[in-house]
Write an enzyme that holds these catalytic residues in place. Structure first.
Site, PDB file in Angstrom:
ATOM      1  N   SER A 102      28.245  -5.087 -30.093  1.00 19.41           N
ATOM      2  CA  SER A 102      28.382  -3.869 -30.895  1.00 19.41           C
ATOM      3  C   SER A 102      27.641  -3.971 -32.226  1.00 19.41           C
ATOM      4  CB  SER A 102      29.862  -3.555 -31.124  1.00 19.41           C
ATOM      5  OG  SER A 102      30.476  -4.635 -31.804  1.00 19.41           O
ATOM      6  N   ALA A 146      21.764  -2.942 -31.842  1.00 14.81           N
ATOM      7  CA  ALA A 146      21.137  -2.735 -30.529  1.00 14.81           C
ATOM      8  C   ALA A 146      22.116  -2.059 -29.574  1.00 14.81           C
ATOM      9  CB  ALA A 146      20.661  -4.076 -29.964  1.00 14.81           C
ATOM     10  N   TYR A 150      25.679  -8.032 -41.704  1.00 12.46           N
ATOM     11  CA  TYR A 150      25.335  -8.842 -42.885  1.00 12.46           C
ATOM     12  C   TYR A 150      23.896  -8.642 -43.357  1.00 12.46           C
ATOM     13  CZ  TYR A 150      29.788 -10.877 -41.810  1.00 12.46           C
ATOM     14  OH  TYR A 150      31.127 -11.034 -41.568  1.00 12.46           O
ATOM     15  N   GLY A 196      16.790  -4.872 -45.483  1.00 15.26           N
ATOM     16  CA  GLY A 196      16.594  -3.526 -44.973  1.00 15.26           C
ATOM     17  C   GLY A 196      15.759  -3.460 -43.710  1.00 15.26           C
ATOM     18  N   GLU A 216       9.258  -7.455 -49.397  1.00 11.65           N
ATOM     19  CA  GLU A 216       9.730  -8.794 -48.989  1.00 11.65           C
ATOM     20  C   GLU A 216       8.536  -9.667 -48.642  1.00 11.65           C
ATOM     21  OE1 GLU A 216      12.626  -8.203 -45.858  1.00 11.65           O
ATOM     22  OE2 GLU A 216      14.150  -7.545 -47.277  1.00 11.65           O
ATOM     23  N   ASP A 259      25.582 -16.332 -26.691  1.00 15.10           N
ATOM     24  CA  ASP A 259      26.250 -16.146 -25.389  1.00 15.10           C
ATOM     25  C   ASP A 259      25.377 -15.388 -24.385  1.00 15.10           C
ATOM     26  OD1 ASP A 259      28.336 -17.251 -26.790  1.00 15.10           O
ATOM     27  OD2 ASP A 259      29.570 -15.443 -26.826  1.00 15.10           O
ATOM     28  N   HIS A 284      15.762 -19.192 -42.985  1.00 14.98           N
ATOM     29  CA  HIS A 284      15.576 -18.382 -44.194  1.00 14.98           C
ATOM     30  C   HIS A 284      15.488 -19.340 -45.370  1.00 14.98           C
ATOM     31  CE1 HIS A 284      16.048 -15.342 -47.260  1.00 14.98           C
ATOM     32  NE2 HIS A 284      16.039 -14.398 -46.335  1.00 14.98           N
ATOM     33  N   ARG A 328       8.238 -16.370 -44.514  1.00 18.63           N
ATOM     34  CA  ARG A 328       9.353 -17.309 -44.725  1.00 18.63           C
ATOM     35  C   ARG A 328       9.209 -18.635 -44.013  1.00 18.63           C
ATOM     36  NH1 ARG A 328      13.921 -13.336 -42.349  1.00 18.63           N
ATOM     37  NH2 ARG A 328      13.562 -12.339 -44.316  1.00 18.63           N
ATOM     38  N   HIS A 343      18.435 -18.824 -39.450  1.00 19.87           N
ATOM     39  CA  HIS A 343      18.635 -17.405 -39.756  1.00 19.87           C
ATOM     40  C   HIS A 343      18.366 -16.487 -38.569  1.00 19.87           C
ATOM     41  CE1 HIS A 343      18.782 -13.867 -42.299  1.00 19.87           C
ATOM     42  NE2 HIS A 343      17.551 -13.518 -41.961  1.00 19.87           N
ATOM     43  N   GLU A 353      18.372  -9.086 -31.049  1.00 22.68           N
ATOM     44  CA  GLU A 353      18.020 -10.483 -31.308  1.00 22.68           C
ATOM     45  C   GLU A 353      18.131 -11.385 -30.080  1.00 22.68           C
ATOM     46  OE1 GLU A 353      19.552 -11.935 -35.033  1.00 22.68           O
ATOM     47  OE2 GLU A 353      18.968 -13.987 -34.583  1.00 22.68           O
ATOM     48  N   ARG A 408       9.082 -14.285 -37.321  1.00 21.28           N
ATOM     49  CA  ARG A 408       9.330 -12.856 -37.540  1.00 21.28           C
ATOM     50  C   ARG A 408       9.015 -12.472 -38.980  1.00 21.28           C
ATOM     51  NH1 ARG A 408      14.143 -10.026 -39.485  1.00 21.28           N
ATOM     52  NH2 ARG A 408      14.947 -12.108 -39.880  1.00 21.28           N
ATOM     53  N   SER A 454      13.499  -6.979 -37.640  1.00 22.46           N
ATOM     54  CA  SER A 454      14.379  -7.130 -36.469  1.00 22.46           C
ATOM     55  C   SER A 454      15.333  -5.960 -36.277  1.00 22.46           C
ATOM     56  CB  SER A 454      15.148  -8.449 -36.522  1.00 22.46           C
ATOM     57  OG  SER A 454      15.812  -8.561 -37.730  1.00 22.46           O
TER      58      SER A 454
END
Ligand code: FAD
Ligand code: SIN
Length: 523
Positions: free
Chosen positions: A11, A14, A46, A50, A116, A223, A244, A291, A352, A376, A387, A392
């Site tokens: 949930s 995606a 989390y 953006g 970024e 999972d 990260h 990164r 990350h 992801e 990435r 993402s």
């Protein structure tokens, strides 16, 4: 036997965005979303920085965003996928805003764009520094208002249902494997039931919890990828784990608190404990390098100097604007005793994002019939070896839309299989020693963090493989003998993730993006 037309596992952005689309298009069909924790708990919740979407045609263009993505991916992105995702981005963003999700705007009413690492223009659409929470709340509100969506929290998917479970044991990937739904544990009753569906979407997110230090919440145990791998789906690029550069350094924290890359985008500097800025030694973009480069640079500084942390310095930035844009970061740091307007923030890299995952085509199809994957847990070809920041959430939105278009024409024609056997728990007993699970999980995290992290070597990878083999056999035995629990299933899945990262690292023959093996010569 719970029966549904569409089963969605997860949930986050995606799973929820796909659920909204498919439920809207098929009001007479039943959509079931299952999720293993509270309904909102996810990596999505989390997300700070953006969503990268080209907005300003004067300072930015699709071509620039495409070039930045390709450069970050270090030559391993699929160009057609990159072009597709970036050009579809504005439509997907607009759609999400029509569903009720709002973002920061400037005084003239235009979207306020952040910057970024790795981006050559300001194009990060955000809501303060809590963009993910804003998205998750908005999508859940919409989902909960739709009568043909059932959202079941604290329901844990254990395994996908394929021919393995009722026809014959398949030991090699082969054409003709089909997914019929999943075995799911209701965590309130501990009952395992079969959820039979026409199509199944894996939207289970990442796997950061395989490492000791990660920004990912506790649900991120890989999972979906492990389930798909057991069902013989193709899984690739697992060696590309993104660290990260700037998580708040506190060894007690799990997850580690992220200090958004947008903070460097706003002008913050990285310094050693002596106050020295070091990033220009590594890349001419300094703190704004992508990164993978910044994390490897910090790792090198820490190893060379024998330090635990470097520092992020925001003290020279305009205080009011800064705190207005990053209220959550300012508050969390203050709670940890750091006033970011005056003091430097101690930071270190943390696992990350997983660039690899379940292979999907541009319509989100996996190599198993009627099984789709988005977000992801999937590997689309967008990210290559690393990435680009804020690509993402965008990927999840674009691929859930493409998955919807694919399913739209097929759903009615797919029958529900009513010959699925019940879950077989014969001969299992409740394990007496939980320590077997908790200790192995700790051992796995230490092993992955010490042997398979930012800098790898052949010796460390080979050692990791040997130890993973022991953990695998011990845990499979425990799994076969035990009444299942989510903790045992997560451990088993994490071991699979550790194995895939290590195995695919040993197979990787050159250093690219987020993958660095010091025994390979960099091309
Ligand atoms: P998730 O949002 O992680 O959702 C996965 C769902 O699957 C969860 O609901 C989980 O409970 C459920 N689930 C998992 N396993 C099972 C199971 N066995 N049974 C039932 N349910 C299960 N990306 C950006 O683009 N921009 C950002 O600014 C950004 N900031 C980030 C900040 C942080 C701290 C983190 C951790 C990530 C950030 N990312 C960002 C990455 C981005 O948030 C994730 O890649 C994205 O949200 C993944 O979405 P998802 O829907 O694929 O998975
Ligand atoms: C961040 O805000 O630094 C995270 C952005 C991302 O992971 O894309």
């Amino acid at each position: 036997m719970p029966q549904t037309d569409v089963l969605i596992i997860g949930s986050g952005i995606a799973g929820l965005s796909f659920a909204i689309k498919v439920a809207q298009r098929f009001p007479h069909r039943q959509v079931t979303v299952i999720t293993k924790a509270d309904e909102g708990e996810s990596n999505t919740k989390y997300a700070q920085g953006g969503i990268a979407v080209v907005q300003d045609s004067i300072t930015d263009s699709f071509e620039k965003h495409i070039d930045d993505t390709l450069r970050a991916g270090d030559g391993l992105c699929d160009r057609a996928v990159v072009e597709m995702v970036i050009s579809e981005a504005p439509d997907r963003l607009r759609e999400m805003m029509e569903w009720g999700v709002s973002f920061d705007r400037n005084t003239s009413g235009a979207l306020n764009l952040g910057r970024e690492g790795g981006h050559t223009a300001s194009r990060i659409v955000h809501y303060k520094d809590v963009t993910g929470l804003q998205i998750e709340k908005g999508l859940l509100k919409r989902v909960n208002a739709m009568p043909n969506i059932t959202l079941l929290s604290h329901h844990f998917a254990i395994d996908l249902i394929t021919e393995h479970h009722f026809k014959h044991k398949i030991i090699q990937p082969e054409p003709g494997i089909t997914c019929y739904g999943a075995y799911v544990m209701d965590q309130h009753t501990c009952r395992i039931e079969k959820y039979v569906s026409r199509i199944t979407l894996l939207a289970t997110g990442g796997a950061g919890q395989v490492y000791r230090t990660t920004t990912n919440p506790l649900i991120a145990t890989g999972d979906g990828i492990a389930m798909a791998y057991r069902a013989m789906a193709r899984v690739s690029d697992m060696q590309f784990v993104q660290f990260h550069p700037t998580a708040f350094y506190d060894p007690e924290d799990n997850p580690a608190f992220l200090i958004s890359e947008a903070v460097r985008g706003a002008g913050a500097y990285l310094r050693t404990k002596d106050g020295e800025r070091f990033m220009f030694t590594y890349d001419d973009r300094g703190e704004m390098a992508s990164r993978d480069i910044v994390s490897q640079a910090i790792d090198n500084e820490l190893i060379t100097r024998g330090d635990q942390v470097v520092y992020l310095d925001c003290s020279h930035l305009p205080k009011k604007d800064f705190v207005e844009h990053f209220p959550n970061i300012a508050e969390k740091c203050l709670a940890k005793g750091i006033d970011i307007t005056r003091e430097m923030i101690p930071v270190a890299p943390a696992a990350h994002y997983l660039c690899g995952g379940i292979d999907v085509d541009p319509d989100s199809r996996t190599s198993i019939a009627n099984l789709y994957a988005c977000g992801e847990c999937s590997r689309t070809g967008l990210h290559g070896a690393n990435r680009l920041a804020s690509n993402s959430l965008l990927e999840a939105l674009v691929y859930s839309h493409r998955c919807f278009l694919e399913v739209e024409n097929k759903l009615e024609g797919i029958p529900v299989n009513d010959a699925i056997p019940d879950w077989n728990a014969e001969g299992t007993v409740v394990p007496q020693e939980q320590i077997l699970i908790t200790h192995t999980r700790k051992e796995l995290r230490d092993l992955m963090s010490d042997y398979v992290a930012i800098v790898r070597s052949n010796e460390r990878l080979q050692r990791a493989m040997k130890r993973l083999d022991i953990l695998y056999h011990e845990t499979e035995k425990l799994y076969d003998e035990s009444v299942l629990s989510p903790q045992l299933c997560e451990l088993r899945n994490l071991i699979t993730i550790g194995f895939l990262i290590t195995k695919q690292s040993l197979e990787q023959k050159e250093n690219r993006g987020s993958f660095y093996n010091k025994d390979l010569v960099t091309s």
